[in-house]
Write a protein that holds these residues in place. Structure first.
Motif, PDB file in Angstrom:
ATOM      1  N   LEU A 252       0.867  -1.180   0.000  1.00  0.00           N
ATOM      2  CA  LEU A 252       0.000   0.000   0.000  1.00  0.00           C
ATOM      3  C   LEU A 252       0.903   1.229   0.000  1.00  0.00           C
ATOM      4  CD1 LEU A 252      -2.779   1.383   0.306  1.00  0.00           C
ATOM      5  CD2 LEU A 252      -2.531   1.084   2.788  1.00  0.00           C
ATOM      6  N   TRP A 253       0.788   2.045  -1.017  1.00  0.00           N
ATOM      7  CA  TRP A 253       1.635   3.235  -1.162  1.00  0.00           C
ATOM      8  C   TRP A 253       0.819   4.458  -0.768  1.00  0.00           C
ATOM      9  CZ3 TRP A 253       6.573   1.966  -2.557  1.00  0.00           C
ATOM     10  CH2 TRP A 253       6.758   0.729  -3.158  1.00  0.00           C
ATOM     11  N   ILE A 254       1.324   5.234   0.178  1.00  0.00           N
ATOM     12  CA  ILE A 254       0.584   6.427   0.620  1.00  0.00           C
ATOM     13  C   ILE A 254       1.493   7.645   0.510  1.00  0.00           C
ATOM     14  CG2 ILE A 254      -0.731   7.523   2.465  1.00  0.00           C
ATOM     15  CD1 ILE A 254      -1.213   4.805   3.708  1.00  0.00           C
ATOM     16  N   GLU A 255       0.992   8.662  -0.199  1.00  0.00           N
ATOM     17  CA  GLU A 255       1.730   9.927  -0.314  1.00  0.00           C
ATOM     18  C   GLU A 255       1.152  10.904   0.705  1.00  0.00           C
ATOM     19  OE1 GLU A 255       1.611  11.574  -4.287  1.00  0.00           O
ATOM     20  OE2 GLU A 255       2.093  13.568  -3.509  1.00  0.00           O
ATOM     21  N   GLY A 256       1.994  11.483   1.541  1.00  0.00           N
ATOM     22  CA  GLY A 256       1.482  12.443   2.515  1.00  0.00           C
ATOM     23  C   GLY A 256       2.564  12.910   3.461  1.00  0.00           C
ATOM     24  N   ASP A 257       2.160  13.862   4.302  1.00  0.00           N
ATOM     25  CA  ASP A 257       3.042  14.404   5.341  1.00  0.00           C
ATOM     26  C   ASP A 257       2.822  13.581   6.608  1.00  0.00           C
ATOM     27  OD1 ASP A 257       4.222  15.815   7.390  1.00  0.00           O
ATOM     28  OD2 ASP A 257       3.429  17.768   6.778  1.00  0.00           O
ATOM     29  N   ILE A 258       3.872  12.956   7.077  1.00  0.00           N
ATOM     30  CA  ILE A 258       3.734  12.034   8.214  1.00  0.00           C
ATOM     31  C   ILE A 258       3.233  12.757   9.467  1.00  0.00           C
ATOM     32  CG2 ILE A 258       6.139  12.232   9.011  1.00  0.00           C
ATOM     33  CD1 ILE A 258       3.989   9.033   8.904  1.00  0.00           C
ATOM     34  N   THR A 259       3.457  14.062   9.566  1.00  0.00           N
ATOM     35  CA  THR A 259       2.999  14.789  10.752  1.00  0.00           C
ATOM     36  C   THR A 259       1.496  15.047  10.722  1.00  0.00           C
ATOM     37  OG1 THR A 259       3.394  16.996   9.826  1.00  0.00           O
ATOM     38  CG2 THR A 259       5.236  15.941  10.978  1.00  0.00           C
ATOM     39  N   ARG A 260       0.868  14.727   9.599  1.00  0.00           N
ATOM     40  CA  ARG A 260      -0.587  14.915   9.479  1.00  0.00           C
ATOM     41  C   ARG A 260      -1.303  13.616   9.124  1.00  0.00           C
ATOM     42  NH1 ARG A 260      -1.873  20.557   7.539  1.00  0.00           N
ATOM     43  NH2 ARG A 260      -0.105  21.784   8.280  1.00  0.00           N
ATOM     44  N   ALA A 261      -0.545  12.536   9.052  1.00  0.00           N
ATOM     45  CA  ALA A 261      -1.113  11.269   8.573  1.00  0.00           C
ATOM     46  C   ALA A 261      -2.187  10.752   9.529  1.00  0.00           C
ATOM     47  CB  ALA A 261       0.003  10.236   8.456  1.00  0.00           C
ATOM     48  N   LYS A 262      -3.160  10.030   8.945  1.00  0.00           N
ATOM     49  CA  LYS A 262      -4.196   9.386   9.759  1.00  0.00           C
ATOM     50  C   LYS A 262      -4.123   7.891   9.505  1.00  0.00           C
ATOM     51  CE  LYS A 262      -7.586  13.035  10.310  1.00  0.00           C
ATOM     52  NZ  LYS A 262      -7.352  14.151   9.395  1.00  0.00           N
ATOM     53  N   PHE A 263      -3.742   7.140  10.529  1.00  0.00           N
ATOM     54  CA  PHE A 263      -3.701   5.675  10.430  1.00  0.00           C
ATOM     55  C   PHE A 263      -4.712   5.098  11.420  1.00  0.00           C
ATOM     56  CE2 PHE A 263       0.851   6.931   9.705  1.00  0.00           C
ATOM     57  CZ  PHE A 263       0.924   6.566   8.373  1.00  0.00           C
ATOM     58  N   PRO A 264      -5.277   3.927  11.109  1.00  0.00           N
ATOM     59  CA  PRO A 264      -6.119   3.265  12.108  1.00  0.00           C
ATOM     60  C   PRO A 264      -5.298   2.941  13.356  1.00  0.00           C
ATOM     61  CG  PRO A 264      -6.342   2.216   9.950  1.00  0.00           C
ATOM     62  CD  PRO A 264      -5.198   3.179   9.846  1.00  0.00           C
ATOM     63  N   MET A 265      -5.978   2.923  14.511  1.00  0.00           N
ATOM     64  CA  MET A 265      -5.277   2.597  15.776  1.00  0.00           C
ATOM     65  C   MET A 265      -4.729   1.185  15.744  1.00  0.00           C
ATOM     66  SD  MET A 265      -7.176   4.067  19.092  1.00  0.00           S
ATOM     67  CE  MET A 265      -5.994   3.466  20.279  1.00  0.00           C
ATOM     68  N   ASN A 266      -3.555   0.991  16.298  1.00  0.00           N
ATOM     69  CA  ASN A 266      -2.922  -0.336  16.427  1.00  0.00           C
ATOM     70  C   ASN A 266      -2.782  -1.037  15.077  1.00  0.00           C
ATOM     71  OD1 ASN A 266      -2.933   0.151  19.155  1.00  0.00           O
ATOM     72  ND2 ASN A 266      -4.823  -1.015  19.506  1.00  0.00           N
ATOM     73  N   ARG A 267      -2.601  -0.269  14.025  1.00  0.00           N
ATOM     74  CA  ARG A 267      -2.589  -0.830  12.669  1.00  0.00           C
ATOM     75  C   ARG A 267      -1.313  -1.627  12.369  1.00  0.00           C
ATOM     76  NH1 ARG A 267      -1.990  -3.131   8.949  1.00  0.00           N
ATOM     77  NH2 ARG A 267      -2.505  -2.800   6.771  1.00  0.00           N
ATOM     78  N   PHE A 268      -0.174  -1.185  12.926  1.00  0.00           N
ATOM     79  CA  PHE A 268       1.099  -1.756  12.476  1.00  0.00           C
ATOM     80  C   PHE A 268       1.805  -2.559  13.572  1.00  0.00           C
ATOM     81  CE2 PHE A 268       0.722   2.302   9.993  1.00  0.00           C
ATOM     82  CZ  PHE A 268       0.425   1.705   8.783  1.00  0.00           C
ATOM     83  N   ASP A 269       2.412  -3.670  13.158  1.00  0.00           N
ATOM     84  CA  ASP A 269       3.284  -4.449  14.054  1.00  0.00           C
ATOM     85  C   ASP A 269       4.668  -3.810  14.124  1.00  0.00           C
ATOM     86  OD1 ASP A 269       1.421  -6.506  14.560  1.00  0.00           O
ATOM     87  OD2 ASP A 269       1.902  -7.422  12.634  1.00  0.00           O
TER      88      ASP A 269
END
Ligand SMILES: C[S@@+](CC[C@H](N)C(=O)[O-])C[C@H]1O[C@@H](n2cnc3c(N)ncnc32)[C@H](O)[C@@H]1O
Length: 150
Positions: free
Chosen positions: A37-54
């Motif tokens: 999954l490729w996402i372009e964006g500013d990491i300081t404004r990114a919105k990820f689901p909670m507990n999404r990543f290991d």
């Protein structure tokens, strides 16, 4: 990313501000690019689901955040997006690394100071330095911190 794909991992996300950087990485992966999954964006404004990543892996992005408010926003996102017990690997320029990258000012860290920015939510497991040999023939001193989210 290339190594993770080669080892058979399939739930992979790449995040970057630059569409060109993403395009280069996608092209390098060729037919395997669709796994990611490729996402372009500013990491300081990114919105990820909670507990999404290991695992959260950042090489040479965090050190571009020279504004404390942006560092705080970044850390908030790691706290929210990485599951409890998850792994966080962040690599920045070391205290004897370059003062600028691509003409931009950067932060340089000792491992304890880098861990301190992330705070007590993270346990510093280990850290090491690396002399990174760039494609331009220069050497950049990096520090890698590996933390577990409590
Ligand atoms: C030196 S490159 C490192 C690229 C890759 N992580 C690596 O290790 O090869 C720094 C990357 O950070 C990205 N970057 C800088 N600020 C960013 C931000 N606020 N949000 C997301 N990506 C950012 C740039 O677009 C660039 O691709």
């Amino acid at each position: 990313m290339d190594d993770l794909v080669a080892e058979g991992y399939t739930d992979l996300t790449v995040f970057d501000l630059s569409s060109i950087a993403l395009a280069v990485a996608k092209q390098r992966l060729g037919e395997h690019a669709d796994i990611v999954l490729w996402i372009e964006g500013d990491i300081t404004r990114a919105k990820f689901p909670m507990n999404r990543f290991d695992i959260w892996h950042d090489r040479a992005v965090f050190h571009f955040l020279t504004d404390p408010a942006n560092r705080h926003a970044y850390v908030e996102r790691v706290i929210s997006a990485v599951r409890p017990g998850g792994h966080v690997i962040v690599a920045t320029f070391a205290e004897d690394g370059p003062e600028k990258c691509s003409g931009l000012p950067v932060m340089r860290y000792q491992p304890e100071a880098l861990h301190a920015v992330f705070g007590d939510t993270f346990q510093l497991v280990e850290h090491e330095k690396e002399a990174h040999h760039t494609p331009f023939g220069t050497v950049q001193q990096f520090v890698y911190c590996y933390c577990r989210k409590r």
